[in-house]
Design an enzyme around this catalytic site. Sequence first.
Site, short mmCIF file in Angstrom:
data_model
loop_
_atom_site.label_atom_id
_atom_site.label_comp_id
_atom_site.label_asym_id
_atom_site.label_seq_id
_atom_site.Cartn_x
_atom_site.Cartn_y
_atom_site.Cartn_z
N ASP A 126 0.87 -1.18 0.00
CA ASP A 126 0.00 0.00 0.00
C ASP A 126 0.91 1.23 0.00
O ASP A 126 1.90 1.27 0.75
CB ASP A 126 -0.87 0.04 1.25
N HIS A 182 4.88 -7.44 -0.43
CA HIS A 182 4.58 -8.74 -1.04
C HIS A 182 5.20 -8.87 -2.42
O HIS A 182 5.53 -7.87 -3.07
CB HIS A 182 3.06 -8.91 -1.13
N SER A 212 7.80 4.02 5.38
CA SER A 212 8.98 4.24 4.59
C SER A 212 8.66 4.18 3.11
O SER A 212 7.58 4.58 2.69
CB SER A 212 10.08 3.26 4.96
#
Length: 289
Positions: free
Chosen positions: A98, A154, A256
């Site tokens: 995200d 991921h 980050s």
Amino acid sequence: MTMRTLLARLTDNDGLNYLLTNRIPRRSLTRFVGWLAKIEQPLVRDLSIALWRQFSDLDLSEARKTKFRSLHDCFIRELKDGARPIDPRPDILTSPCDAIVGANGRVVDGVMLQVKGSTYALEELVRDPDLVAAYRNGMYVTLRLTASMYHRFHAPHDCRVEQVHHIAGDTWNVNPPTLKRQNRVFCRNERAVLRLSLDASGHRIALVPVAAILVAGLKLRFMDMPTDRQHAAPWVRDCDVHLAKGEEMGWFEHGSTIIVLAPPGFQLAPSIVDGNTVRMGEPLMLLPS
């Protein structure tokens, strides 16, 4: 005026935001927050999560768990099954996380944008001549994770992780006020360069997770990371880790950035525009036809 509104006004002031999050003892504060976040005492946990909510739009409705042991446990939360549908098309490289989309486009002779008007060298970011040659005129996308976002990342495609190169570094904030004022931030912070080979096409891409202020840690599910990362010498480890598209690779212990690098021929998905929000599993790039 509510506390949240007041805090929002303060943090929306670029100059003040920069001073409050950078012109402080960054590493000392990072170690302290890392220690505090892992305290599993109900009062400390509840107060720290409540304070976090004051600073952000934290939404835990998608979290797999409803109760957390600590602030850290909440921060690195997993999501409910199905919360992030993975685009199954074989010609789509999906977003690993995200994020808010930052600088993106074509790498121009080994040079990339940090923000408009500020560039940095691919060579300084990855410190690997082979990768510089592979992506010298390829494509890149900068993905910035805010503090309230889901912080696990991921696999963007069915792939094999071939190598991990860890580079120790500083703990600068990576938010827009800092990127406007400090040059080469991604090249100065702690980061890892992950080499991936796509199963179906053989194309090689790279993910560069960059850690930042406060906890500043990044973890890989398939490999132990050094304990004292900020002062460790750079290290490279070859590996042979197979991951399915959407399978978890690791997580950040604070907000980050991940920089995705692809060779020439890849194209950005239409929705990948500076300032847009993308979710893990949504289209990021199109593979060469």
